[in-house]
Design a protein around this motif. Structure first.
Motif, PDB file in Angstrom:
ATOM      1  N   GLU A 110     -36.498 -67.279-107.297  1.00  0.00           N
ATOM      2  CA  GLU A 110     -36.921 -68.266-106.288  1.00  0.00           C
ATOM      3  C   GLU A 110     -36.863 -67.675-104.889  1.00  0.00           C
ATOM      4  O   GLU A 110     -37.761 -67.892-104.062  1.00  0.00           O
TER       5      GLU A 110
ATOM      6  N   ILE B 143     -39.811 -65.416-104.336  1.00  0.00           N
ATOM      7  CA  ILE B 143     -41.038 -66.172-104.080  1.00  0.00           C
ATOM      8  C   ILE B 143     -41.078 -66.684-102.650  1.00  0.00           C
ATOM      9  O   ILE B 143     -42.100 -66.599-101.962  1.00  0.00           O
ATOM     10  N   ARG B 144     -39.939 -67.216-102.180  1.00  0.00           N
ATOM     11  CA  ARG B 144     -39.879 -67.750-100.820  1.00  0.00           C
ATOM     12  C   ARG B 144     -40.112 -66.650 -99.789  1.00  0.00           C
ATOM     13  O   ARG B 144     -40.796 -66.852 -98.782  1.00  0.00           O
ATOM     14  N   LYS B 145     -39.529 -65.479-100.028  1.00  0.00           N
ATOM     15  CA  LYS B 145     -39.751 -64.371 -99.100  1.00  0.00           C
ATOM     16  C   LYS B 145     -41.199 -63.891 -99.150  1.00  0.00           C
ATOM     17  O   LYS B 145     -41.774 -63.500 -98.127  1.00  0.00           O
ATOM     18  N   ALA B 146     -41.790 -63.930-100.353  1.00  0.00           N
ATOM     19  CA  ALA B 146     -43.170 -63.453-100.508  1.00  0.00           C
ATOM     20  C   ALA B 146     -44.156 -64.344 -99.757  1.00  0.00           C
ATOM     21  O   ALA B 146     -45.209 -63.872 -99.303  1.00  0.00           O
ATOM     22  N   ILE B 147     -43.821 -65.635 -99.612  1.00  0.00           N
ATOM     23  CA  ILE B 147     -44.755 -66.551 -98.932  1.00  0.00           C
ATOM     24  C   ILE B 147     -44.400 -66.732 -97.452  1.00  0.00           C
ATOM     25  O   ILE B 147     -44.920 -67.627 -96.790  1.00  0.00           O
ATOM     26  N   GLY B 148     -43.437 -65.920 -96.963  1.00  0.00           N
ATOM     27  CA  GLY B 148     -43.196 -65.906 -95.519  1.00  0.00           C
ATOM     28  C   GLY B 148     -41.816 -66.272 -95.041  1.00  0.00           C
ATOM     29  O   GLY B 148     -41.544 -66.189 -93.835  1.00  0.00           O
TER      30      GLY B 148
END
Length: 414
Positions: A321, A324-329
């Motif tokens: 999780e 994913i959060r880092k990947a979307i900014g």
């Protein structure tokens, strides 16, 4: 923008708490139990302190007692031996009462027994009645008031009359069908007494039975309950509370003369202010407070370790999780704040439960001692602060660990 980010972190933290509800409840209970132990004990101590103050306020801050002095003396490595300085005789007590000309009220009394039985026809009390020999000033200095009837007169004391005043509990036991037993006859110690008064209920505390007492003229007790070396007590109530220290000096000087002590002799009697005992009892609770605080703190440290462990597990479980959060900014600060907020919320929820339950548990002592409901606001604030510190310290390391995770490695985590 800043408040929007904070709101978003809080929303995510609350969502995570709801998702892992069982784990969250167990963590909250750990913190709550630790704080319950701390707040509960401290609330009980506050209740005891307030009860002590209320119980001793009855005598007023302008009273002091002169009584027999005793001391334990250890000789070598042997057992403690009790050294007595001489009993206060009836003659000495009455001489002091007659000669003390300071603006004050003086009462002479003697507790004859604490295990007497009082009878009236077929009704009788348990053998636990305190019989006190009193004079006409006893009620004034001890804070008692008359509910039915009247007080002793000076003439009744000097004439050694067989009259009695009953405590409220004693009157109910001996006269269950007579709410006003004035002019009735009772038997105690093999002698008959006419009831002239009944005291208003005062309440019991610290081993005293102020409502289960039988007051008789001190001159009568001196004869009916006679025994060797009877020691009498004088209670002095100054008219002006600001003159108590002067009254104590005057009383001490006069009683030294009565007991024929020289300037080089040690005083063989005690002079105790009415507020000394309450002050000593309240001060003695300080060490109990410290121990309670240490015990509660140790429990909370254990809760903090448990919370930190749970947060570390949460980081491990939510690695993907985080990726994913880092990947979307999401940046490292946002990830850190999310886990930190989650830890703080859990700590504060545990704190609220612990404080509420602790106050309720602590006030069981108030119910037992029949005192007012206590809320120790200082310790409530301390409890919230401690839980905040526990939440921050427990969540800081897991939050930093989460914020430093590599997004690529996190996405590949299974």
């Amino acid at each position: 923008m800043k408040w929007t980010l904070i709101y978003e972190n809080l929303r995510i933290a609350l969502g995570s708490i709801r998702t892992n509800l069982l784990r969250t409840i167990l963590t909250i209970l750990i913190i709550g139990i630790g704080l319950t132990a701390l707040i509960g004990i401290l609330t009980a101590i506050s209740s005891i302190e307030k009860t002590i103050s209320n119980k001793f306020t009855g005598m007023g801050a302008n009273s002091f007692t002169i009584e027999n002095r005793g001391m334990n003396v250890q000789i070598g490595k042997g057992e403690l031996r009790n050294k007595r300085y001489g009993f206060i005789s009836f003659k000495e007590a009455m001489q002091f009462k007659d000669e003390f000309d300071f603006p004050a009220i003086v009462s002479v009394s003697h507790e004859a027994t604490g295990s007497a039985t009082v009878k009236h026809e077929s009704d009788k009390s348990n053998p636990n009645v305190a019989v006190i020999g009193a004079d006409e000033n006893f009620l004034a200095v001890e804070g008692h008031t008359i509910q039915y009837g009247r007080n002793f007169t000076k003439q009744e004391i000097s004439d050694n009359r067989h009259v009695a005043i009953l405590g409220s509990d004693l009157a109910k036991k001996v006269f269950p069908y007579h709410p006003n037993p004035v002019d009735k006859v009772i038997i105690s110690g093999g002698a008959k007494y006419k009831v002239i008064g009944v005291l208003e209920e005062k309440g019991a505390g610290f081993g005293s039975q102020s409502d289960n007492i039988l007051l008789l003229p001190v001159t009568n007790v001196r004869q009916v309950f006679s025994r060797p070396n009877m020691s009498y007590k004088m209670v002095v109530k100054a008219n002006d509370s600001g003159q108590v220290d002067v009254a104590i000096s005057e009383a001490t000087g006069l009683f030294r003369i009565i007991r024929r002590l020289t300037v080089h002799d040690e005083a063989n009697f005690n002079v105790n202010r009415s507020d000394n005992l309450s002050r000593l009892l309240i001060e003695s609770t300080g060490s109990v407070t410290l121990v309670a605080f240490i015990i509660g703190l140790i429990t909370l440290i254990g809760a903090a370790i448990g919370l930190m462990n749970i947060m570390l597990v949460a980081v491990a479980e939510r690695t993907r999780e985080i990726g994913i959060r880092k990947a979307i900014g999401a940046n490292s600060k946002a990830i850190r704040n999310q886990f930190l907020f989650e830890s703080i919320i859990i700590g504060q929820l545990g704190g609220v439960i612990g404080i509420v339950v602790g106050v309720l548990v602590g006030n069981l002592m108030s119910m037992v001692m029949e005192s007012a409901f206590i809320v120790p606001w200082l310790w409530v604030i301390v409890g919230f602060v401690v839980c905040l510190v526990v939440g921050v310290l427990s969540g800081l390391i897991p939050a930093l660990k989460a914020s430093r995770l590599d997004p690529i490695e996190s996405l590949r985590y299974e």
